[in-house]
Enzyme design. Structure first.
Site, PDB file in Angstrom:
ATOM      1  N   ASN A   4       0.813  -1.228   0.000  1.00 38.37           N
ATOM      2  CA  ASN A   4       0.000   0.000   0.000  1.00 38.37           C
ATOM      3  C   ASN A   4       0.843   1.272   0.000  1.00 38.37           C
ATOM      4  OD1 ASN A   4       0.773  -0.665   2.644  1.00 38.37           O
ATOM      5  ND2 ASN A   4      -0.992   0.353   3.542  1.00 38.37           N
ATOM      6  N   GLU A   8       4.372  -4.080  12.648  1.00 42.62           N
ATOM      7  CA  GLU A   8       3.325  -3.056  12.520  1.00 42.62           C
ATOM      8  C   GLU A   8       2.202  -3.715  11.743  1.00 42.62           C
ATOM      9  OE1 GLU A   8       0.931  -0.608  10.803  1.00 42.62           O
ATOM     10  OE2 GLU A   8       2.696   0.207   9.775  1.00 42.62           O
ATOM     11  N   CYS A  34      -3.240   1.395   6.876  1.00 39.72           N
ATOM     12  CA  CYS A  34      -3.408   0.694   8.153  1.00 39.72           C
ATOM     13  C   CYS A  34      -3.901   1.627   9.249  1.00 39.72           C
ATOM     14  CB  CYS A  34      -2.097   0.032   8.569  1.00 39.72           C
ATOM     15  SG  CYS A  34      -0.702   1.171   8.716  1.00 39.72           S
ATOM     16  N   GLU A  64       8.462   2.456  14.843  1.00 36.27           N
ATOM     17  CA  GLU A  64       9.330   2.999  13.802  1.00 36.27           C
ATOM     18  C   GLU A  64       9.204   4.514  13.847  1.00 36.27           C
ATOM     19  OE1 GLU A  64       9.263  -0.523  10.421  1.00 36.27           O
ATOM     20  OE2 GLU A  64       7.899   1.177  10.205  1.00 36.27           O
TER      21      GLU A  64
END
Length: 488
Positions: free
Chosen positions: A160, A258, A292, A466
């Protein structure tokens, strides 16, 4: 627009990148790359052989022996050069992302250009990986805490945001002194190959960064099982994340994960309701909802509900859907045909449970993977649309009466990635942000995923962060050294 038009830059020459060498098909298996706006294949991606994977691992291991002891100033210089090259090459990289991933060109360009900031941030922060001195109990003793790179990392990145996600993992690993074997998204590969060319041209030593492609389950099993790999980093679905975590956990390997989310949005009565609705209509459109952190479960106070729906639908229902290369496109196609099928399935389940579809709800008749902006109201909390991450442009909107009700419903799922709150009350903002079970809370705006801020979730949305000052934590081991000048 023709992907091979003579008036536009050529599509990226797809290849593996191992030990400083770009390797094309040469008889290897591969797969077609499809333009989601047309459903037509236009390029071919080579898959790595087992020998290729082993060569990449060996190259990363060998390179680590030098890179781990490289000066932070050297790492910083290379990452700064990476940022410069990103800005120079952004237009071509962005166009190719639109071709193989589908998002509108302006969004693709924004994805690429903001990555220059991430490279620069890591260039600065990698110079500040500090240890510490602990006061000793005896004069002849010196006690040191040292942060050391963990070793070779295996990274797996999603389709994505193909450039952003690969770049974030690469700069964190390399800035920490680790080396990397990265498996990018086979469906949208051009951005990762372009990134490899950038690191190559920035002067990164051979073997520090390697790119492989193939059947995801086969690649992940091979890389994670290798004793060379000391840490994995993955961005993607919760189901796949659990599978990779099991493989890594069996060998006690470090993980940064993640994973999926189903981000709640709480719109309170005292919010700027119409402004919130307009903002959310634009935000939800980003990448056709394939984000997300996308706002995906809308809880609106019953006294603000009608105003919110009117304002939200007034924008969301009228968005122009089309090819990402067309100038008037506001939302592009979904990345895969299976995502279109998933949207129809979620809407059908909601309808079967008594929900109303205010707009959209059915795939668009075209050669590509298009699904319109869709608003669904009146579904129960056990509808699939309320319990499964939609990862698309379908929005469920429901009412709530009290703050505690909204919090209970928002926290009811096993996900805990992002969350959004709209209120003009400092007391409400404080109360709700303390009680939302999410790794990120954004109040009255979208303030997430910046280079200087941590990105990560809780519960089944993952582990580790991150970005921000936390960015290197998953790539560093802590070593304690106690030294005496006297032998007892």
């Amino acid at each position: 627009m023709d992907a091979h038009s003579p008036t536009t830059p050529a599509y990226e020459q797809l290849a593996l990148y191992i030990d400083g060498e770009f390797i094309e098909a040469a008889g290897r298996r591969g797969q077609d790359v499809v333009n989601p706006a047309t459903g037509v294949a236009f390029a071919r991606l080579p898959h790595a052989t087992t020998e290729d994977l082993d060569r990449a691992l060996a190259a990363a291991s060998k390179a680590f022996q030098g890179w781990r002891f490289s000066s932070p100033l050297e790492r910083s210089k290379i990452l700064r050069r990476v940022a410069e090259l990103i800005r120079e090459r952004a237009p071509a990289i962005a166009r190719n992302i639109t071709l193989d991933q589908g998002k509108p060109l302006a969004e693709a360009l924004q994805e690429v250009t903001t990555c220059a900031e991430h490279a620069e941030w890591h260039a600065e922060e990698c110079r500040r990986i500090y240890g510490r001195v602990i006061p000793p109990r005896a004069e002849a003793v010196r006690q040191l805490v040292i942060r050391e790179p963990v070793g070779v990392c295996a990274a797996f990145t999603p389709w994505n945001f193909p450039f952003n996600q690969a770049l974030r993992k690469a700069v964190a690993a390399l800035g920490a002194g680790c080396t990397l074997v990265l498996k990018g998204p086979e469906d949208s590969p051009s951005a990762v190959v372009a990134l490899a060319r950038i690191f190559h041209d920035a002067g990164l030593p051979a073997g520090c960064f390697n790119v492989v492609w193939g059947v995801p389950a086969e690649i992940s099993r091979h890389l994670i099982a290798s004793p060379i790999v000391r840490k994995i980093s993955f961005t993607g679905s919760t189901a796949v994340g659990k599978s990779l975590a099991a493989l890594a956990g069996a060998q006690m390997k470090r993980m940064t994960l993640e994973l999926g989310g189903h981000s709640p949005v709480l719109v309170f009565e005292d919010a700027e309701v119409e402004a919130a609705a307009r903002f959310l209509a634009r935000t939800k459109t980003r990448n056709a909802g394939q984000v997300c952190m996308a706002p995906s479960r809308f809880f609106v106070h019953e006294k603000a509900y009608d105003r919110f729906i009117d304002a939200f639908a007034g924008i969301y229902a009228g968005l122009t859907v089309g090819d990402g290369l067309a100038q008037d496109t506001q939302m592009g196609p979904l990345a895969h045909l299976r995502r279109v099928d998933a949207m129809e399935s979620l809407v059908a389940d909601a309808r079967a449970r008594g929900a109303a579809v205010l707009c959209g709800g059915e795939r668009l008749a075209s050669g590509g993977y298009f699904f319109p902006p869709t608003i669904v109201t009146g579904m129960p909390d056990d509808a699939r649309l309320m319990t499964e991450e939609p990862f698309g442009p379908v929005v469920p909107v429901t009412r709530f009466r009290s703050t505690e009700e909204a919090l209970a419903r928002a926290n009811a799922l096993p996900y805990g990635l992002a969350s959004y709150v709209f209120t003009n009350s400092l007391a409400t903002a404080h109360h709700v942000s303390n009680r939302l079970e999410a790794g990120m809370v954004s109040i009255n705006h979208f303030g997430l995923a910046l280079a200087e801020t941590p990105l990560g979730g809780v519960k089944e949305s993952g582990m580790g962060s991150e970005g921000g000052t936390e960015t290197f934590d998953g790539y560093l081991a802590t070593k304690f050294v106690s030294q005496s000048t006297l032998v007892p």
